[in-house]
Design an enzyme around this catalytic site. Sequence first.
Site, PDB file in Angstrom:
ATOM      1  CG  ASN A  65      -2.161  -0.863   0.963  1.00 59.50           C
ATOM      2  OD1 ASN A  65      -2.180  -1.679   0.048  1.00 59.50           O
ATOM      3  ND2 ASN A  65      -3.184  -0.700   1.782  1.00 59.50           N
ATOM      4  CD  GLU A  66       0.333   3.898   2.148  1.00 62.63           C
ATOM      5  OE1 GLU A  66      -0.649   4.605   1.889  1.00 62.63           O
ATOM      6  OE2 GLU A  66       0.256   2.827   2.783  1.00 62.63           O
ATOM      7  CB  THR A  67       7.240   1.677  -1.200  1.00 57.68           C
ATOM      8  OG1 THR A  67       6.748   0.335  -1.379  1.00 57.68           O
ATOM      9  CG2 THR A  67       8.751   1.636  -1.208  1.00 57.68           C
ATOM     10  CG  HIS A  96       2.000   1.395   7.253  1.00 57.17           C
ATOM     11  ND1 HIS A  96       1.165   2.129   6.445  1.00 57.17           N
ATOM     12  CD2 HIS A  96       2.565   0.459   6.450  1.00 57.17           C
ATOM     13  CE1 HIS A  96       1.209   1.645   5.220  1.00 57.17           C
ATOM     14  NE2 HIS A  96       2.054   0.636   5.197  1.00 57.17           N
TER      15      HIS A  96
END
Length: 297
Positions: free
Chosen positions: A46-48, A75
């Site tokens: 979902n995110e990097t 996160h």
Amino acid sequence: MKTVKLYQYDAFSTEPGKGNPAGVVLNSKGLSDSDMQEITAKAGYNETAFLLDSDLADLKIRFFTPGYETDLCGHATMAMVYALAGRGKLDGKELLTIETKAGILPIKVTRNQDDEWSIAMKQAAPKFIEYEGSKRELMHSIGLKESDLHPTFPILYGSTGSWTLLVPVKHLSAFQEMKPYNQRFPDVLQELPRASIHPFCLETHDPAADMHGRHFSSPYAGTVEDAVTGTASAVMGAYYAKFIQTGFTGRLDLVVEQGQEIGKDGRVAVQVSIDQENLDVQITGKAVYVKELSILL
């Protein structure tokens, strides 16, 4: 062609496979914006988070979803700082600052007797905007009925670095029934069409938790649901202080649970300090290393 090393850490948990997975790229020098976007899309998280040098803070982090760059991600910040601490890259510092597109934010890193790192992250000042759209269409967009709404708590857009719509739901049982129709969100969220939707309630699975939530992504993000969301948990804490425990001054220590419906089961500790009308919010969490990936550009 070049190969970029990416590490997966699961944030807001100490057990691999739980919490919220994030990609971490520790060597981002020479990567263009399009490179970062491509890496994120190929990795599929979902995110990097991408680590860069900063002239303004100890380090700089940029955050990408598979669809676009986002100003802040709780996160993925936890994952990045945990990765740096675990590799001895912080030079023993307990206090550091990170430059993000949401501003320069302080981080506190501590290690307990069990050799576990804990990361406290100050959030941007909370902001709220009233939702004026259709409650019926809003609830239909997450597979529920208008009658599932809490009768007295307000529906508000909130941000401590990233905008989401906070939707108060009466009962925990409704969360298992939720089904997001993400493509409808921009039509429903006319004030902020790119926002995500974050339903929450005060009933919890864990008696030690204060609030339960789910987080449904903006369709522009290229994802459907976020497992355990730091920035949304932070703004939930601010909402709790401002609209649920009204009139309170001092410090609130809250625990937000998230991810149980999709087998993740994470926890975010949220601290809210209240001085008259001013709210100061930070989140605290842990993370765990999962694996290394090689991304080919």
